[in-house]
Design a protein around this motif. Sequence first.
Motif: not given
Ligand code: FAD
Length: 439
Positions: A10, A67-68, A71, A80, A126, A166-167, A288
């Motif tokens: 996910i 994100l802003y 950023l 990374m 979703e 992985c949401n 969910f």
């Molecule tokens: P996300 O990137 O949030 O991906 C989750 C995915 O799941 C999304 O595509 C979403 O659409 C999908 N999803 C969610 N719910 C559902 C659903 N019910 N059904 C289907 N799809 C769904 N990390 C760094 O390493 N370096 C940085 O400089 C850095 N800066 C950051 C700055 C900010 C402002 C923020 C908020 C975070 C930052 N991070 C940084 C941390 C960042 O969270 C991680 O880099 C990384 O993006 C996390 O990945 P993820 O896959 O866990 O989550």
Amino acid sequence: MGQSYNVAVIGAGTAGLVTARELQREGHRVTVFEKANKVGGTWLYDSLVESDLLGLDPNREIVHSSLYKSLRTNLPRQVMSFLDYPFVKRESGDTRPFPGHEEVLRFLQDFARDFGLMELIRFGHEVIRVELVDEVSHEWVVESRTRETESRWESKEEVFEAVVICNGKNTEPKVAEFPGRDTWPGLQMHSHNYRTPEQFENKIVVLIGNGPSATDILREISPLAKQVHLAFRGSDIKLINLKNYDNAWPHSPIECAHEDGKVVFQDGSIVEADVIIHCTGYKFHLPFLKSNGIVTVDDNRVGPLYKHIFPPSLAPWLSFVGLNYRALVFRVIELQAIWVAKVLSGKVKLPTQEAMAASVEEFYEQMEKAGWPKYHTHSLQNDESEYASWLAAQSDIRPPKSWEEITFFSFVKGIFGHGENFRDTWDVDKWIQEIESSD
Ligand code: FAD
């Protein structure tokens, strides 16, 4: 080749993409559900903001990314990177060590394309329900919905043998609580809904928090705002040096807010403010997941989870990748994904259910003894390198020795040492090379 299962992932952010790659490498059949129309998750900048800027209304339309516009990463590209897929500088791209968000998105898009992941992803799907239907044959129903028209959704149920969640963790705002918050007349927002500084021109702004978002927002709004007041707890990570600002002042947390616009801080100071921005982090949100109460979110603890990943009684058929923070998250996510894929294929064995449950209990007890609050369960600020080494050892990976020294907290120290403009003043490439060459 080990066992092969039909696995639902996910989310197609960093965690979902890396998990899909590892599952595929282990020979599993993978379907990734992604509610957006593109990969990238957090790194997919969206200029839209939510209708409820504090994120309190559960029925609001959710905007995923926080994100802003301006950023840049707060970690250098080297950390990374993935083990066999470095985040290299491309001539036509943003070659800065701390690049803008567009560069990270491009890196993730390239990653998805180069590992053939795009074909595995169902975009615009979703997930609205994940439920265990048969414990013995470990069958999970995944119900997803797609938007047919502006107001009509089509939903579909499918069965999988395993599910990896992985949401993401940076979408559901955690908001500061203080008396008078809901009747205070000014504008309040969470940093999740901050995009650009123009609307703060000539405003008196209270920023709550003292982490990376508060630092960046302060830097961006202070040239325009009339005054900026920072409210934060003494124990928060302090990244901000206010000496460089002639219109910004530190305060203790907010005591209360009044209907006449006054904001009172615990140190007794009072300001009449126009705006309060809550840079107060995020909450895990799993609307969910129907697990009969086996997995809960309590005070931001997703649990019980063995090593932040497997609920002992549902392992290995349900797992989480990417819950941790205050860590080099790309690195941790990759090690978690490799472990999950190998556990599912049977190449790596988990302890018994009882032993996993006991390990979780022991971890919770240790946290309690150390006075570490429950809501920091998934923070790796005290044990990042230990956890990464443990995960690597499980999958028989030998990370470079430099990983012990290069952690999230070594970057926090570096940021302190290099001040406000660390992204441009710190020769981080040299710093990393020196550590790596002493391996
Ligand atoms: P996300 O990137 O949030 O991906 C989750 C995915 O799941 C999304 O595509 C979403 O659409 C999908 N999803 C969610 N719910 C559902 C659903 N019910 N059904 C289907 N799809 C769904 N990390 C760094 O390493 N370096 C940085 O400089 C850095 N800066 C950051 C700055 C900010 C402002 C923020 C908020 C975070 C930052 N991070 C940084 C941390 C960042 O969270 C991680 O880099 C990384 O993006 C996390 O990945 P993820 O896959 O866990 O989550």
